[in-house]
Design an enzyme around this catalytic site. Structure first.
Site, PDB file in Angstrom:
ATOM      1  N   SER A 151      15.053   2.629   2.037  1.00  0.00           N
ATOM      2  CA  SER A 151      15.611   3.998   2.118  1.00  0.00           C
ATOM      3  C   SER A 151      16.971   3.691   2.482  1.00  0.00           C
ATOM      4  O   SER A 151      17.642   2.704   2.760  1.00  0.00           O
ATOM      5  CB  SER A 151      14.823   4.267   3.361  1.00  0.00           C
TER       6      SER A 151
HETATM    7  N1  SAM Z   1      10.652   1.379   5.594  1.00  0.00           N
HETATM    8  C1  SAM Z   1      11.037   0.873   4.528  1.00  0.00           C
HETATM    9  C2  SAM Z   1      12.133   0.047   4.347  1.00  0.00           C
HETATM   10  O1  SAM Z   1      12.778  -0.215   5.390  1.00  0.00           O
HETATM   11  O2  SAM Z   1      12.302  -0.629   3.375  1.00  0.00           O
HETATM   12  C3  SAM Z   1      11.073   1.712   3.090  1.00  0.00           C
HETATM   13  C4  SAM Z   1       9.858   2.301   2.423  1.00  0.00           C
HETATM   14  S1  SAM Z   1       9.793   2.927   1.090  1.00  0.00           S
HETATM   15  C5  SAM Z   1      10.803   4.278   1.074  1.00  0.00           C
HETATM   16  C6  SAM Z   1       8.025   3.691   1.358  1.00  0.00           C
HETATM   17  C7  SAM Z   1       7.068   2.422   1.521  1.00  0.00           C
HETATM   18  O3  SAM Z   1       5.821   3.042   1.920  1.00  0.00           O
HETATM   19  C8  SAM Z   1       6.856   1.687   0.158  1.00  0.00           C
HETATM   20  O4  SAM Z   1       6.915   0.478   0.303  1.00  0.00           O
HETATM   21  C9  SAM Z   1       5.214   2.295  -0.235  1.00  0.00           C
HETATM   22  O5  SAM Z   1       4.428   1.267  -0.821  1.00  0.00           O
HETATM   23  C10 SAM Z   1       4.687   2.509   1.124  1.00  0.00           C
HETATM   24  N2  SAM Z   1       3.609   3.326   1.071  1.00  0.00           N
HETATM   25  C11 SAM Z   1       3.202   4.406   0.350  1.00  0.00           C
HETATM   26  N3  SAM Z   1       1.817   5.009   0.981  1.00  0.00           N
HETATM   27  C12 SAM Z   1       1.371   4.220   1.808  1.00  0.00           C
HETATM   28  C13 SAM Z   1       0.463   4.203   2.691  1.00  0.00           C
HETATM   29  N4  SAM Z   1      -0.653   5.010   2.502  1.00  0.00           N
HETATM   30  N5  SAM Z   1       0.342   3.210   3.701  1.00  0.00           N
HETATM   31  C14 SAM Z   1       1.113   2.108   3.848  1.00  0.00           C
HETATM   32  N6  SAM Z   1       2.313   2.069   3.138  1.00  0.00           N
HETATM   33  C15 SAM Z   1       2.407   3.067   2.016  1.00  0.00           C
END
Ligand code: SAM
Length: 223
Positions: free
Chosen positions: A71
């Site tokens: 992010s």
């Molecule tokens: N917090 C992260 C960082 O600091 O890099 C940013 C993450 S990215 C914007 C969002 C993440 O949510 C992705 O890696 C995606 O695979 C994950 N995601 C989406 N749906 C999800 C779910 N139901 N459970 C867990 N992770 C999920």
């Protein structure tokens, strides 16, 4: 010897860029010093491919594996500020991604539990956090269901865009706990903070719009 000199020079450059990023976030409205201090301490370049190191301290989201993103620092800072984290708080993160947000929360003294649906990202972030000396609990699975075994949590953050507030996450909040979750359509989401005021009641506040990758799961977008 030459490599050691290069590494020291790089570290100095990264530290200078990190300090500039902290100032930029302050100018954009982030006020919580504990959040800014954590961002100033975490080597964000370690969480992205080395080909992107030159952009690691820009205030922008960057690509990571599995078509996901780390992010934007302003987004991480805003969500963390809304979580009102204190040292010792038990915190659940949904969407480990690169592991950067998890490291920020660890640096602030939280006990962090983090869930990611892609095993590759779980393993990679686990390794980076270990290398940097942070301890967190990692799980690969559907984070829309939370992680009830370790709840209730003082704060929960969802780092992907949800169509609705996942009910299981609300239920895993401690009384006084805060759930920070972006909710909307696939184009943009409104940042919500839901506070559990007692066993039965919740209060909801609304903040700015953001754009996240989708939260995919039983209580998210279809999978
Ligand atoms: N917090 C992260 C960082 O600091 O890099 C940013 C993450 S990215 C914007 C969002 C993440 O949510 C992705 O890696 C995606 O695979 C994950 N995601 C989406 N749906 C999800 C779910 N139901 N459970 C867990 N992770 C999920």
């Amino acid at each position: 010897m030459v490599n050691k000199v290069n590494a020291t020079t790089n570290e100095r450059i990264f530290r200078r860029k990190r300090n500039a990023l902290v100032e930029e976030l302050r100018e954009k409205g982030i006020k919580d010093d504990s959040v800014l201090k954590a961002i100033g301490a975490i080597p964000r370049h370690e969480f992205v491919d080395s080909a992107l190191w030159h952009r690691a301290y820009e205030d922008s989201a960057l690509p990571i594996e599995m078509g996901q993103t780390i992010s934007q620092p302003f987004t991480v800072a805003s969500q963390t500020e809304l979580m009102q984290v204190k040292p010792g708080d038990k915190v659940l993160e949904i969407g480990t991604g690169s592991g950067y947000q998890c490291a920020v929360l660890c640096e602030m003294g939280a006990k962090v539990y983090t869930v990611e649906r892609h095993r590759e990202l779980t393993e990679r972030s686990r390794q980076i956090l270990h290398k940097l000396g942070y301890r967190a609990m990692f799980k690969c699975g559907d984070g829309t269901l939370g992680w009830s075994a370790y709840g209730p949590y003082d704060a929960i953050v969802v780092t992907a865009g949800a169509p609705v507030v996942p009910e299981d996450l609300r239920e895993q909040l401690a009384v006084g706990g805060r759930l920070v979750v972006p909710v909307g359509d696939e184009e943009r989401q409104l940042m919500l903070r839901i506070v559990r005021t007692d066993d039965e009641s919740f209060e909801q506040e609304q903040f700015a719009h953001f754009k996240f990758v989708p939260l995919i799961g039983k209580q998210g977008w279809g999978h």
